[in-house]
Design a protein around this motif. Structure first.
Motif, PDB file in Angstrom:
ATOM      1  N   TYR A   1      -8.988   4.187 -11.722  1.00 39.59           N
ATOM      2  CA  TYR A   1      -7.811   4.953 -11.292  1.00 39.59           C
ATOM      3  C   TYR A   1      -6.580   4.472 -12.050  1.00 39.59           C
ATOM      4  O   TYR A   1      -5.772   5.267 -12.542  1.00 39.59           O
TER       5      TYR A   1
ATOM      6  N   ARG B   1      -4.735  13.540  -8.930  1.00 38.76           N
ATOM      7  CA  ARG B   1      -5.909  12.916  -8.335  1.00 38.76           C
ATOM      8  C   ARG B   1      -5.496  11.777  -7.415  1.00 38.76           C
ATOM      9  O   ARG B   1      -6.069  11.612  -6.334  1.00 38.76           O
ATOM     10  N   LEU B   2      -4.505  10.991  -7.842  1.00 38.03           N
ATOM     11  CA  LEU B   2      -4.023   9.881  -7.008  1.00 38.03           C
ATOM     12  C   LEU B   2      -3.403  10.411  -5.717  1.00 38.03           C
ATOM     13  O   LEU B   2      -3.564   9.819  -4.652  1.00 38.03           O
ATOM     14  N   PHE B   3      -2.691  11.530  -5.839  1.00 40.85           N
ATOM     15  CA  PHE B   3      -2.100  12.155  -4.657  1.00 40.85           C
ATOM     16  C   PHE B   3      -3.216  12.549  -3.685  1.00 40.85           C
ATOM     17  O   PHE B   3      -3.155  12.275  -2.489  1.00 40.85           O
ATOM     18  N   TRP B   4      -4.260  13.156  -4.228  1.00 38.63           N
ATOM     19  CA  TRP B   4      -5.390  13.584  -3.398  1.00 38.63           C
ATOM     20  C   TRP B   4      -6.093  12.364  -2.786  1.00 38.63           C
ATOM     21  O   TRP B   4      -6.488  12.377  -1.616  1.00 38.63           O
ATOM     22  N   PHE B   5      -6.202  11.314  -3.579  1.00 32.16           N
ATOM     23  CA  PHE B   5      -6.810  10.053  -3.143  1.00 32.16           C
ATOM     24  C   PHE B   5      -6.036   9.504  -1.937  1.00 32.16           C
ATOM     25  O   PHE B   5      -6.609   9.072  -0.933  1.00 32.16           O
ATOM     26  N   ALA B   6      -4.700   9.579  -2.029  1.00 26.38           N
ATOM     27  CA  ALA B   6      -3.854   9.051  -0.947  1.00 26.38           C
ATOM     28  C   ALA B   6      -3.973   9.902   0.308  1.00 26.38           C
ATOM     29  O   ALA B   6      -3.812   9.396   1.426  1.00 26.38           O
ATOM     30  N   MET B   7      -4.273  11.195   0.140  1.00 24.37           N
ATOM     31  CA  MET B   7      -4.344  12.112   1.287  1.00 24.37           C
ATOM     32  C   MET B   7      -5.743  12.149   1.907  1.00 24.37           C
ATOM     33  O   MET B   7      -5.955  12.866   2.880  1.00 24.37           O
ATOM     34  N   ASN B   8      -6.680  11.428   1.291  1.00 24.12           N
ATOM     35  CA  ASN B   8      -8.071  11.493   1.772  1.00 24.12           C
ATOM     36  C   ASN B   8      -8.599  10.103   2.055  1.00 24.12           C
ATOM     37  O   ASN B   8      -8.103   9.122   1.509  1.00 24.12           O
ATOM     38  N   ARG B   9      -9.622  10.037   2.873  1.00 25.89           N
ATOM     39  CA  ARG B   9     -10.293   8.754   3.098  1.00 25.89           C
ATOM     40  C   ARG B   9     -11.261   8.511   1.952  1.00 25.89           C
ATOM     41  O   ARG B   9     -11.698   9.441   1.280  1.00 25.89           O
TER      42      ARG B   9
ATOM     43  N   ARG C   1     -12.411  18.387   1.370  1.00 25.01           N
ATOM     44  CA  ARG C   1     -11.922  17.027   1.602  1.00 25.01           C
ATOM     45  C   ARG C   1     -13.083  16.035   1.697  1.00 25.01           C
ATOM     46  O   ARG C   1     -14.225  16.392   1.964  1.00 25.01           O
TER      47      ARG C   1
ATOM     48  N   LEU D   1     -10.954   1.283  -8.495  1.00 29.08           N
ATOM     49  CA  LEU D   1      -9.495   1.152  -8.544  1.00 29.08           C
ATOM     50  C   LEU D   1      -9.021   0.902  -9.981  1.00 29.08           C
ATOM     51  O   LEU D   1      -7.975   1.423 -10.398  1.00 29.08           O
TER      52      LEU D   1
END
Lengths: 186, 196
Positions: A97, A65-73, A3, A94
């Motif tokens: 992305y 990747r966007l999902f991971w982006f949303a779940m991480n700082r 992460r 952005l």
């Protein structure tokens, strides 16, 4: 390790970054190359099918990747950077992305709008349905225009992104590029 | 038992004549139809279809073709068919698809000779059906092919057959688009010939 942290990217973010970067650049080169070839050559047909398969792969990876982006700082940018540069950097990130989702999507719309109605058989494995868009020569030309120009715009932003990274590495010497190579430790 | 034995030769005779009647009548029809015919494109249709993944496919016709056939009344197996098709005359209803089929990746119609078929063997398969074996030449490549034919109508000097068959594209260097588009092309054709 996996992460993102306050100061660096995790392994997953790094993996997505390089994999999508390589696919996107390869895809752009393929796209601009094949678009100018005579359409009745067997090779050109095959290249278009590869471009469609790779585009859908990029789209799937981009959504993950966007999902991971949303779940991480998002790691903070280096403190000494001027606010204007930080804003420019964030805007570029952005935009990229957005591009890795929008460019494949408009390509999919282009395929779906074409009166040729060529099915999409991703990697000769999965039949991907057409998007519900108007089918006509005009609609195909419209999506073709959007797809090609969005791709050019994305390449321009990617070029600025690469130039900025090189500036950090060789002029500012703040070791920023290392963040995209070595995963951050807790 | 005695009764049957006495009648047995009569029974055999009846059976033999019953069996002989069918081919005899068919032969008679053929004898009447014997002759050399020229295909009339205006009364004929050369249709084809190729299926694609996910359903549907490409359907079309070849508009320009010519040919002739010979029906041998005495020996059907000595009958002959010869036909020539201009692949440039393909019509699927979509101009760009037609251009692709005419073009280099498929028929290469400008540079290659016309598509030709000529028989090597005709085999009767039923009262009004036969199988024709022959050589199909496309893109200058000769490969064996066979079609099934059925007599539809015979009126005056005209005779009409329905001809169907499946041809694989790959042996003719036309496998472009596979596996999105099937390797198999299904032909559904109607040919009317006029006896000379």
């Amino acid at each position: 390790m996996l992460r993102n942290t306050k100061s660096g990217y995790g392994l997953v973010a790094i993996f997505f970054h390089w994999l999508i970067a390589a696919l996107f650049l390869g895809q752009a080169a393929l796209g601009f190359y094949m678009a100018d070839l005579p359409p009745d050559e067997a090779l050109v047909f095959t290249l278009f099918q590869w471009h469609k398969s790779l585009g859908l792969l990029i789209l799937v990876l981009a959504l993950l990747r966007l999902f991971w982006f949303a779940m991480n700082r998002m790691p903070e940018l280096p403190g000494p950077m001027p606010v204007r540069e930080k804003r420019a950097a964030r805007l570029a990130h952005l935009s990229l992305y957005a591009a890795i989702v929008a460019v494949p999507l408009t390509g999919w719309a282009l395929v779906s709008a074409s009166p040729l109605a060529i099915p999409t058989f991703a990697f000769n494995l999965v039949v991907v349905p057409h998007l519900p868009v108007t089918v006509s020569e005009a609609a195909e030309a419209f999506w073709g225009f959007i797809h090609g120009n969005l791709a050019k715009l994305a390449l321009l932003v990617a070029l600025l992104h690469i130039a900025a990274a090189l500036r950090h590495e060789f002029i500012l010497r703040d070791g920023l590029i290392r963040r995209m190579i070595r995963p951050a430790r807790e | 038992m005695m009764d049957f034995n006495r009648k047995f030769p009569v029974f055999c005779l009846l059976l033999a004549s019953a069996l002989a009647t069918v081919p005899a009548r068919a032969d008679l029809l053929l004898e009447q139809a014997a002759g050399r015919y020229v295909i009339e494109p205006g009364r004929s249709k050369l249709g084809f279809s190729v299926s694609q993944v996910g359903g549907g496919g490409i359907k079309g016709v070849f508009k320009t073709f010519s040919g002739s056939f010979l029906i041998d009344g005495g020996d059907i197996s000595r009958s002959e068919v010869s036909i020539s098709v201009d692949p440039g005359s393909v019509d699927t209803g979509a101009e760009r698809v037609d251009a692709f089929i005419r073009g280099k990746a498929v028929f290469d119609a400008k540079r290659k000779p016309p598509v030709r078929f000529r028989t090597t063997k005709v085999t009767r398969t039923g009262d009004d059906t036969a199988r024709i074996d022959g050589l199909l030449n496309a893109r200058g490549i000769d490969k064996p092919a066979h079609f099934d034919i059925r007599l539809l109508e015979r009126r005056g000097r005209r005779i009409t057959f329905r001809v169907s068959g499946t041809i694989r594209r790959a042996p003719y260097d036309m496998q472009i688009g596979y596996p999105i588009y099937s390797n198999k092309v299904d032909f559904d054709m109607v040919f009317t010939g006029r006896r000379r």
